[in-house]
Design a protein around this motif. Structure first.
Motif, PDB file in Angstrom:
ATOM      1  N   UNK A 200       0.845  -1.205   0.000  1.00  0.00           N
ATOM      2  CA  UNK A 200       0.000   0.000   0.000  1.00  0.00           C
ATOM      3  C   UNK A 200       0.881   1.255   0.000  1.00  0.00           C
ATOM      4  N   UNK A 201       2.042   1.157   0.642  1.00  0.00           N
ATOM      5  CA  UNK A 201       2.969   2.304   0.613  1.00  0.00           C
ATOM      6  C   UNK A 201       3.548   2.456  -0.794  1.00  0.00           C
ATOM      7  N   UNK A 202       3.966   1.339  -1.388  1.00  0.00           N
ATOM      8  CA  UNK A 202       4.559   1.390  -2.729  1.00  0.00           C
ATOM      9  C   UNK A 202       4.082   0.168  -3.510  1.00  0.00           C
ATOM     10  N   UNK A 203       3.166   0.422  -4.424  1.00  0.00           N
ATOM     11  CA  UNK A 203       2.539  -0.668  -5.191  1.00  0.00           C
ATOM     12  C   UNK A 203       3.476  -1.342  -6.173  1.00  0.00           C
ATOM     13  N   UNK A 204       4.682  -0.807  -6.341  1.00  0.00           N
ATOM     14  CA  UNK A 204       5.570  -1.397  -7.351  1.00  0.00           C
ATOM     15  C   UNK A 204       6.520  -2.444  -6.763  1.00  0.00           C
ATOM     16  N   UNK A 205       6.479  -2.646  -5.448  1.00  0.00           N
ATOM     17  CA  UNK A 205       7.453  -3.574  -4.860  1.00  0.00           C
ATOM     18  C   UNK A 205       7.018  -5.037  -5.026  1.00  0.00           C
ATOM     19  N   UNK A 206       8.014  -5.930  -4.887  1.00  0.00           N
ATOM     20  CA  UNK A 206       7.739  -7.371  -4.884  1.00  0.00           C
ATOM     21  C   UNK A 206       8.140  -7.914  -3.513  1.00  0.00           C
ATOM     22  N   UNK A 207       7.405  -8.924  -3.044  1.00  0.00           N
ATOM     23  CA  UNK A 207       7.685  -9.458  -1.703  1.00  0.00           C
ATOM     24  C   UNK A 207       7.995 -10.960  -1.752  1.00  0.00           C
ATOM     25  N   UNK A 208       8.853 -11.364  -0.808  1.00  0.00           N
ATOM     26  CA  UNK A 208       9.282 -12.764  -0.731  1.00  0.00           C
ATOM     27  C   UNK A 208       8.833 -13.344   0.609  1.00  0.00           C
ATOM     28  N   UNK A 209       8.020 -14.370   0.539  1.00  0.00           N
ATOM     29  CA  UNK A 209       7.544 -15.054   1.743  1.00  0.00           C
ATOM     30  C   UNK A 209       8.623 -16.028   2.213  1.00  0.00           C
ATOM     31  N   UNK A 210       8.831 -16.129   3.540  1.00  0.00           N
ATOM     32  CA  UNK A 210       9.818 -17.102   4.047  1.00  0.00           C
ATOM     33  C   UNK A 210       9.274 -18.511   3.887  1.00  0.00           C
ATOM     34  N   UNK A 211       9.985 -19.322   3.123  1.00  0.00           N
ATOM     35  CA  UNK A 211       9.698 -20.756   3.114  1.00  0.00           C
ATOM     36  C   UNK A 211      10.431 -21.389   4.294  1.00  0.00           C
ATOM     37  N   UNK A 212      10.628 -22.676   4.233  1.00  0.00           N
ATOM     38  CA  UNK A 212      11.327 -23.370   5.327  1.00  0.00           C
ATOM     39  C   UNK A 212      12.803 -23.001   5.341  1.00  0.00           C
ATOM     40  N   UNK A 213      13.425 -23.112   6.535  1.00  0.00           N
ATOM     41  CA  UNK A 213      14.845 -22.802   6.676  1.00  0.00           C
ATOM     42  C   UNK A 213      15.721 -23.807   5.950  1.00  0.00           C
ATOM     43  N   UNK A 214      15.188 -24.977   5.724  1.00  0.00           N
ATOM     44  CA  UNK A 214      15.874 -25.965   4.882  1.00  0.00           C
ATOM     45  C   UNK A 214      14.896 -27.107   4.663  1.00  0.00           C
ATOM     46  N   UNK A 215      15.292 -27.981   3.759  1.00  0.00           N
ATOM     47  CA  UNK A 215      14.437 -29.136   3.470  1.00  0.00           C
ATOM     48  C   UNK A 215      14.402 -30.102   4.646  1.00  0.00           C
ATOM     49  N   UNK A 216      15.367 -29.952   5.562  1.00  0.00           N
ATOM     50  CA  UNK A 216      15.443 -30.882   6.694  1.00  0.00           C
ATOM     51  C   UNK A 216      14.517 -30.498   7.851  1.00  0.00           C
ATOM     52  N   UNK A 217      13.837 -29.364   7.774  1.00  0.00           N
ATOM     53  CA  UNK A 217      12.944 -28.973   8.874  1.00  0.00           C
ATOM     54  C   UNK A 217      11.743 -29.932   8.922  1.00  0.00           C
ATOM     55  N   UNK A 218      11.323 -30.277  10.141  1.00  0.00           N
ATOM     56  CA  UNK A 218      10.184 -31.198  10.274  1.00  0.00           C
ATOM     57  C   UNK A 218       8.919 -30.635   9.640  1.00  0.00           C
ATOM     58  N   UNK A 219       8.803 -29.316   9.664  1.00  0.00           N
ATOM     59  CA  UNK A 219       7.576 -28.700   9.161  1.00  0.00           C
ATOM     60  C   UNK A 219       7.645 -28.397   7.657  1.00  0.00           C
ATOM     61  N   UNK A 220       8.777 -28.762   7.003  1.00  0.00           N
ATOM     62  CA  UNK A 220       8.907 -28.468   5.570  1.00  0.00           C
ATOM     63  C   UNK A 220       7.706 -29.035   4.796  1.00  0.00           C
ATOM     64  N   UNK A 221       7.195 -28.295   3.893  1.00  0.00           N
ATOM     65  CA  UNK A 221       6.060 -28.744   3.076  1.00  0.00           C
ATOM     66  C   UNK A 221       4.773 -28.170   3.640  1.00  0.00           C
ATOM     67  N   UNK A 222       4.519 -28.550   4.870  1.00  0.00           N
ATOM     68  CA  UNK A 222       3.351 -28.060   5.568  1.00  0.00           C
ATOM     69  C   UNK A 222       3.448 -26.538   5.743  1.00  0.00           C
ATOM     70  N   UNK A 223       4.650 -26.111   6.107  1.00  0.00           N
ATOM     71  CA  UNK A 223       4.910 -24.672   6.320  1.00  0.00           C
ATOM     72  C   UNK A 223       4.636 -23.879   5.041  1.00  0.00           C
ATOM     73  N   UNK A 224       5.174 -24.348   3.916  1.00  0.00           N
ATOM     74  CA  UNK A 224       4.988 -23.635   2.651  1.00  0.00           C
ATOM     75  C   UNK A 224       3.502 -23.561   2.303  1.00  0.00           C
TER      76      UNK A 224
END
Ligand code: AHR
Length: 497
Positions: A200-224
């Motif tokens: 809303x401040x700047x409509x031209x920006x792109x954002x990156x959502x945090x996925x898992x810290x690595x594929x080895x995390x127990x929550x990997x997949x579910x988190x994404x």
């Protein structure tokens, strides 16, 4: 051993987004202080930026640099790092157990980016802070004037907005080591609200959502899946992080890690598309692999608590690390249709391709070379070659192809190239190359990195592990042959006459 590679311009994976050659500077160890910023250093310019380091970064041709963290960002108050330097407070950085002097902050980084010929990829603190501070930082960086934070920037001496386009919504928020770590539900909601306000401040920006810290995390997949479901409409990319190590001293398995990387990327693409389908959305979420590298040599090295800019995470890389980095880059490129951003973590001193002595010189680590080679020559479109080669089994994987390869085709430059690693520990590979529909193209260079002991490293005095030129492959217009040494990274380039 014999192998065959066949290539045509039609075997296109996707356009290579140059941001795939990004890197990362965190307030950590000597990345900033003693790395890119060292007032008083013989090569420092009027802003205290090390020119020798900028020159090496220019060789790598890095289009974006992620900043200021990493784990650091999850406790960072960006306001501490702007304004008159003598008024900025030193702060305890709980992520790394050190003291952050705040002599270098957002404005210095933006200035440095301009001088280094790169662009910022900023991260906001969604650990100890939230959407309010995130939107304030976007306002500080991108709003022209006439509002609290834009006017604060102007009062600090920067009239023009910095125009930061790319924003990470926190860092590794699934990790218990993260300040303000969150469940998927908590993070998905916070990230969505932060991204919404930031846009809303700047409509031209792109954002990156945090996925898992690595594929080895127990929550990997579910988190994404959960976080994407909550934030889909306000994010453009999902992040992936992965570091590899060879703690077991098993080179054959270490070189095969990129198979795992390939599967990791593929899984995240599937999850993005699953959520897209579930939402009946027209919007495609792409991938930002914003931390990747080999990391383990420095683990466990003691750090004096609350010191400033100590020697932290200073891995010295060897030859086999460079081969793994080459395999990782090749794998990222094989997903060029979906991996639009990637950041080699990090850039200087901290698990980095460039290593400096505070007050002294700098050298290019072994991993510098495959990165530079691909950044220079793997441009245009990524091509998926047809590969026929033998496979091997090792303790961690089965059916590992001896040849790891990708190709590129840059129609504008009239260039094509093959990038490949021979994973064999002891056998030469006689590679048959077949070019289809590459009328008028012939080999113009064959460079390789080979002939070293897997443990060989570079030093300030001797960058011995590097690329070297070989004689051009024999070629009859369409078919040719080239010999790939055991344990080698190879670049075979073709040019249109
Ligand atoms: O790059 C070093 C650290 O690795 C980063 O701070 C963090 O995001 C990751 O765990």
């Amino acid at each position: 051993m014999k192998a065959k590679i066949t290539l045509a311009p039609e075997f296109k994976i996707g356009e290579i987004d140059r941001r795939i050659y990004g890197s990362f500077i965190e307030h950590l160890g000597r990345a900033v202080y003693g790395g890119i910023y060292e007032p008083g250093h013989p090569t420092a310019d009027e802003d205290g930026f090390r020119r020798d380091v900028i020159d090496m970064i220019n060789e790598l041709n890095v289009p974006i640099v992620r900043y200021p963290g990493g784990n650091f960002v999850s406790g960072y108050n960006w306001e501490d790092g702007v304004g008159p330097v003598d008024k900025r407070p030193p702060r305890l950085d709980l992520a790394w157990g050190v003291t952050e002097p705040n002599k270098f902050g957002t404005d210095e980084f933006m200035k440095w980016c301009k001088k280094a010929g790169t662009s910022p990829m900023m991260a906001v603190n969604l650990g100890t802070r939230g959407p309010d501070e995130a939107r304030a930082l976007v306002e500080y960086c991108n709003h022209k004037s006439g509002s609290k934070y834009a006017d604060m920037r102007i009062a600090n001496g920067y009239k023009e907005p910095w125009g930061v386009k790319l924003w990470c919504l926190g860092n590794e928020m699934d990790g218990p080591w993260q300040m303000g770590a969150k469940t998927a539900q908590e993070y998905g909601r916070t990230a969505n609200e932060a991204a919404k306000l930031m846009k809303w401040v700047d409509g031209s920006i792109e954002t990156v959502l945090c996925g898992s810290s690595s594929r080895y995390m127990n929550t990997f997949g579910d988190w994404e899946q959960k976080t994407l479901e909550l934030a889909y409409d306000n994010v453009d990319y999902v992040s992936l992080h992965q570091y590899y190590d060879n703690r077991k001293g098993d080179t054959a398995s270490f070189l095969a890690k990129s198979l795992e990387l390939d599967e990791f990327i593929y899984s995240v693409i599937c999850i993005c598309d699953f959520v897209k389908a579930k939402k009946r959305s027209k919007k495609k979420i792409n991938l930002s692999f914003d931390e990747w590298n080999v990391w383990y040599h420095s683990n466990g090295a003691p750090v004096e608590r609350w010191s400033t800019a100590p020697n932290q995470l200073e891995d010295i890389y060897n030859f086999e690390d460079a081969l793994v980095v080459a395999c990782m880059l090749i794998t990222l490129m094989r997903h060029a249709d979906r991996v639009k951003i990637a950041c080699l973590a990090q850039l200087v001193n901290v698990i980095a391709p460039i290593f400096t002595k505070t007050g002294g010189g700098a050298f290019r680590q072994t991993i510098f070379y495959p990165f530079k080679e691909m950044s220079m020559h793997c441009t245009g479109s990524a091509l998926k070659p047809i590969i026929v080669c033998d496979k091997y089994d090792c303790s961690d994987y089965t059916d590992v192809p001896y040849l790891e390869a990708v190709a590129s085709y840059d129609e504008e430059k009239g260039e094509a190239a093959i990038f490949c690693v021979n994973r064999s520990l002891d056998e030469n590979m006689e590679l048959d190359i077949s070019l289809l529909d590459f009328e008028g193209y012939s080999p113009c260079a064959f460079e390789s990195m080979d002939g070293y002991n897997v443990l060989d490293e570079n030093t300030f005095d001797n960058e011995k592990v590097r690329m070297h030129s070989n004689s051009l492959p024999v070629f009859d217009g369409k078919n040719g042959k080239v010999n790939l040494k055991p344990l080698s990274f190879n670049v075979i380039r073709f040019k249109k006459a």
